[in-house]
Scaffold this active site. Structure first.
Site, PDB file in Angstrom:
ATOM      1  N   ARG A  32     -24.734  23.236   0.245  1.00  0.00           N
ATOM      2  CA  ARG A  32     -25.504  22.627   1.301  1.00  0.00           C
ATOM      3  C   ARG A  32     -27.103  22.809   0.967  1.00  0.00           C
ATOM      4  O   ARG A  32     -27.312  23.971   0.359  1.00  0.00           O
ATOM      5  CB  ARG A  32     -25.329  23.624   2.479  1.00  0.00           C
ATOM      6  CG  ARG A  32     -23.950  23.048   3.134  1.00  0.00           C
ATOM      7  CD  ARG A  32     -23.747  21.786   3.743  1.00  0.00           C
ATOM      8  NE  ARG A  32     -22.421  21.537   4.165  1.00  0.00           N
ATOM      9  CZ  ARG A  32     -21.602  20.889   3.635  1.00  0.00           C
ATOM     10  NH1 ARG A  32     -21.628  20.305   2.624  1.00  0.00           N
ATOM     11  NH2 ARG A  32     -20.388  20.432   4.265  1.00  0.00           N
ATOM     12  N   HIS A  82     -25.287  12.764  -0.882  1.00  0.00           N
ATOM     13  CA  HIS A  82     -24.128  13.698  -0.478  1.00  0.00           C
ATOM     14  C   HIS A  82     -22.786  12.858  -0.817  1.00  0.00           C
ATOM     15  O   HIS A  82     -21.905  12.609  -0.291  1.00  0.00           O
ATOM     16  CB  HIS A  82     -24.059  13.920   0.931  1.00  0.00           C
ATOM     17  CG  HIS A  82     -23.265  15.107   1.577  1.00  0.00           C
ATOM     18  ND1 HIS A  82     -23.694  15.985   2.516  1.00  0.00           N
ATOM     19  CD2 HIS A  82     -22.020  15.500   0.998  1.00  0.00           C
ATOM     20  CE1 HIS A  82     -22.863  17.010   2.503  1.00  0.00           C
ATOM     21  NE2 HIS A  82     -21.792  16.839   1.747  1.00  0.00           N
TER      22      HIS A  82
HETATM   23  P1  NAP Z   1     -14.728  28.480  -0.463  1.00  0.00           P
HETATM   24  O1  NAP Z   1     -13.429  28.270  -1.109  1.00  0.00           O
HETATM   25  O2  NAP Z   1     -14.812  29.199   0.738  1.00  0.00           O
HETATM   26  O3  NAP Z   1     -15.555  29.509  -1.411  1.00  0.00           O
HETATM   27  C1  NAP Z   1     -16.836  29.700  -1.366  1.00  0.00           C
HETATM   28  C2  NAP Z   1     -17.267  30.684  -2.420  1.00  0.00           C
HETATM   29  O4  NAP Z   1     -18.495  31.327  -2.100  1.00  0.00           O
HETATM   30  C3  NAP Z   1     -16.363  31.907  -2.619  1.00  0.00           C
HETATM   31  O5  NAP Z   1     -16.047  32.264  -3.950  1.00  0.00           O
HETATM   32  C4  NAP Z   1     -16.921  33.098  -2.092  1.00  0.00           C
HETATM   33  O6  NAP Z   1     -16.657  34.592  -2.292  1.00  0.00           O
HETATM   34  C5  NAP Z   1     -18.348  32.679  -2.130  1.00  0.00           C
HETATM   35  N1  NAP Z   1     -19.473  33.339  -1.296  1.00  0.00           N
HETATM   36  C6  NAP Z   1     -19.477  33.036   0.020  1.00  0.00           C
HETATM   37  N2  NAP Z   1     -20.644  33.446   0.543  1.00  0.00           N
HETATM   38  C7  NAP Z   1     -20.860  34.512  -0.307  1.00  0.00           C
HETATM   39  C8  NAP Z   1     -22.105  35.550  -0.280  1.00  0.00           C
HETATM   40  N3  NAP Z   1     -22.861  35.967   0.478  1.00  0.00           N
HETATM   41  N4  NAP Z   1     -22.404  36.114  -1.718  1.00  0.00           N
HETATM   42  C9  NAP Z   1     -21.490  35.918  -2.750  1.00  0.00           C
HETATM   43  N5  NAP Z   1     -20.403  34.707  -2.685  1.00  0.00           N
HETATM   44  C10 NAP Z   1     -20.377  34.189  -1.650  1.00  0.00           C
HETATM   45  O7  NAP Z   1     -15.422  26.985  -0.740  1.00  0.00           O
HETATM   46  P2  NAP Z   1     -15.190  25.799  -1.171  1.00  0.00           P
HETATM   47  O8  NAP Z   1     -14.084  24.864  -0.836  1.00  0.00           O
HETATM   48  O9  NAP Z   1     -15.294  26.005  -2.672  1.00  0.00           O
HETATM   49  O10 NAP Z   1     -16.735  25.045  -0.774  1.00  0.00           O
HETATM   50  C11 NAP Z   1     -17.698  25.533  -1.149  1.00  0.00           C
HETATM   51  C12 NAP Z   1     -19.063  24.457  -0.394  1.00  0.00           C
HETATM   52  O11 NAP Z   1     -18.944  23.375  -1.108  1.00  0.00           O
HETATM   53  C13 NAP Z   1     -18.637  24.274   0.990  1.00  0.00           C
HETATM   54  O12 NAP Z   1     -18.964  25.242   1.769  1.00  0.00           O
HETATM   55  C14 NAP Z   1     -19.365  23.009   1.339  1.00  0.00           C
HETATM   56  O13 NAP Z   1     -20.546  23.524   1.835  1.00  0.00           O
HETATM   57  C15 NAP Z   1     -19.715  22.436  -0.021  1.00  0.00           C
HETATM   58  N6  NAP Z   1     -19.060  21.127  -0.246  1.00  0.00           N
HETATM   59  C16 NAP Z   1     -20.000  19.978  -0.533  1.00  0.00           C
HETATM   60  C17 NAP Z   1     -19.390  18.812  -0.890  1.00  0.00           C
HETATM   61  C18 NAP Z   1     -20.339  17.709  -1.389  1.00  0.00           C
HETATM   62  O14 NAP Z   1     -19.764  16.463  -1.352  1.00  0.00           O
HETATM   63  N7  NAP Z   1     -21.727  18.023  -1.557  1.00  0.00           N
HETATM   64  C19 NAP Z   1     -17.899  18.523  -0.553  1.00  0.00           C
HETATM   65  C20 NAP Z   1     -17.109  19.637  -0.392  1.00  0.00           C
HETATM   66  C21 NAP Z   1     -17.691  20.893  -0.249  1.00  0.00           C
HETATM   67  P3  NAP Z   1     -15.321  35.067  -1.927  1.00  0.00           P
HETATM   68  O15 NAP Z   1     -14.413  34.134  -2.998  1.00  0.00           O
HETATM   69  O16 NAP Z   1     -15.319  36.561  -2.573  1.00  0.00           O
HETATM   70  O17 NAP Z   1     -14.934  34.746  -0.675  1.00  0.00           O
END
Ligand code: NAP
Length: 293
Positions: free
Chosen positions: A208, A256
Site C-alpha cells: 500500500r 495497482h
Molecule cells: P498477511 O497474510 O496479513 O501478511 C502480513 C505480513 O505483514 C505478516 O507477515 C505480518 O506479520 C507482517 N506485519 C504486519 N504488521 C507488521 C508490523 N507492524 N511489523 C512487522 N511485520 C508486520 O497479508 P498478505 O495477504 O500477505 O497481504 C499483504 C498486503 O499486500 C495486503 O495487506 C495488501 O495491502 C497488499 N496487497 C496488494 C496487492 C496489489 O495488487 N498491489 C494485492 C493483494 C494484496 P505476522 O506474520 O507476524 O503477522
C-alpha cells in the site's frame, strides 16, 4: 460468478437493492467499498472482502464489531509471487537502464551480477510475502524477510523487531514491501529507515502507498541513496496526473496490478466460507481489529 458458485444463496448487487431489501442483507461481499455503502446494511452478520488488504474496512467493521474476513487465496499469492519475481528480475537485470539507453541509442553493456549475489529483503512474510520468498529462493536469490512474529521458511533468513528490520534493510539490494497498511506500518519506510538501507538499493512497493513515505523516497532517489523504485500502490489512486512520480527517471509506475483478485478462485473461496458459516456458524480466521490486519 458468486451467484454461479452459491446457487442456494440470493446474491444481489447492492445498487439494485431497495432500502427495505437492504434490511435483510446478512453478508456483505465487498472489494473496496466506501463506508457509506456498508452502513446501509444494519443487520449484517459479517463482511467478506475479496481483497487481501482491508485497511479501509477495519475502522468501519470495528466500530460495529462486525466480523471481517479478508481474501486468503493461494492463486492470489502465486500471482503476487510472480509479480515480485518479474520486477526483481527487472531491477536485477538492469531493465530501467537499458530502456533509457535504447531511447538515447546508447550501446553500453553493464556488468552482469548473478542472482546468487543479490539479496532481496521482503518486509511482510504473510500469505503473499511467503509465496514471493519461495519463488525468489527458487530463482536463486538470497532472501531475507521481516515480520511481526518469528517465522521459519526454507532458504529464507527471517527477522523480527526493530533491530531485525534494520538488519534486513542494511543487507538488501532490493527491498520488497508486502506489509498491510496499519497504524504501525504507516510510513514504515521513512527517512530514518531509508537511511538504514544499503547504498544504491532499490524498492518494490506492492503493498500500500502509505507504508512508504513518498517524500523520503523521492529525496533518497535524488540523492542516489536509492537506485530505483517500482511502485504499484500510491497514497492516492489513480495516481494524480500531476504527480512527480510519473516522469521520474528512477521510478516505475504501475497501476495497482501486481496481484489482481482472480474472480474464479476468489468466488469459490467465498462460497466455501459462506457454506461453512451456513452449516455450522463457523467463520474463517478474522481480521484483528487491534492489529489492523
Ligand atoms: P498477511 O497474510 O496479513 O501478511 C502480513 C505480513 O505483514 C505478516 O507477515 C505480518 O506479520 C507482517 N506485519 C504486519 N504488521 C507488521 C508490523 N507492524 N511489523 C512487522 N511485520 C508486520 O497479508 P498478505 O495477504 O500477505 O497481504 C499483504 C498486503 O499486500 C495486503 O495487506 C495488501 O495491502 C497488499 N496487497 C496488494 C496487492 C496489489 O495488487 N498491489 C494485492 C493483494 C494484496 P505476522 O506474520 O507476524 O503477522
Amino acid at each position: 460468478m458468486l451467484a454461479q458458485v452459491m446457487p442456494g444463496e440470493r446474491i444481489v448487487d447492492d445498487n439494485a437493492l431497495s432500502d427495505a431489501e437492504a434490511l435483510l442483507v446478512e453478508i456483505a461481499i465487498v472489494a473496496d467499498p466506501s463506508p457509506e455503502r456498508v452502513a446501509r446494511y444494519p443487520h449484517l452478520k459479517w463482511i467478506h472482502s475479496v481483497w487481501a488488504g482491508v485497511e479501509r474496512l477495519v475502522p468501519l467493521a470495528a466500530a460495529r464489531q462486525l466480523p471481517l474476513v479478508r481474501l486468503v487465496d493461494p492463486m492470489l499469492a502465486q500471482t503476487m509471487a510472480e509479480a515480485v519475481l518479474a520486477w526483481t528480475l527487472y531491477i536485477h537485470r538492469d531493465m530501467p537502464a537499458y530502456a533509457a539507453q535504447q531511447r538515447e541509442r546508447i550501446w553500453r553493456p553493464h556488468t552482469y551480477v548473478a542472482a546468487g549475489e543479490i539479496t532481496v529483503g521482503i518486509l511482510g512474510l504473510g500469505e503473499l510475502g511467503r509465496a514471493a520468498a519461495a519463488r525468489l529462493v527458487d530463482a536463486g536469490y538470497r532472501v531475507t524477510g521481516w515480520s511481526h512474529s518469528a517465522k521459519a521458511i526454507n532458504g529464507v533468513e527471517t527477522f523480527t523487531g526493530v533491530a531485525g528490520l534494520h538488519m534486513v534493510l542494511a543487507r538488501a539490494n532490493i527491498v520488497v514491501v508486502l506489509l498491510p497498511l496499519t497504524s504501525d506500518t504507516h510510513h514504515l519506510l521513512n527517512v530514518e529507515r531509508i537511511a538504514a538501507m544499503r547504498e544504491g538499493a532499490s524498492v518494490i512497493n506492492f503493498a500500500r502507498g502509505g507504508v512508504v513515505d513518498t517524500d523520503a523516497l523521492l529525496q533518497a532517489l535524488d540523492d542516489e541513496k536509492v537506485s530505483h523504485a517500482v511502485l504499484d500502490v500510491f497514497d492516492e489512486e489513480p495516481l494524480p496526473t500531476n504527480s512527480v512520480l510519473w516522469n521520474h527517471q528512477k521510478v516505475t509506475v504501475l497501476p495497482h496490478i501486481s496481484a489482481p483478485t482472480n474472480r474464479d478462485s476468489a468466488a469459490k473461496i467465498v462460497a466455501s466460507n459462506v457454506a461453512r458459516f451456513r452449516a455450522s456458524g463457523e467463520l474463517p480466521t478474522l481480521v484483528g481489529f487491534e492489529r489492523g490486519y
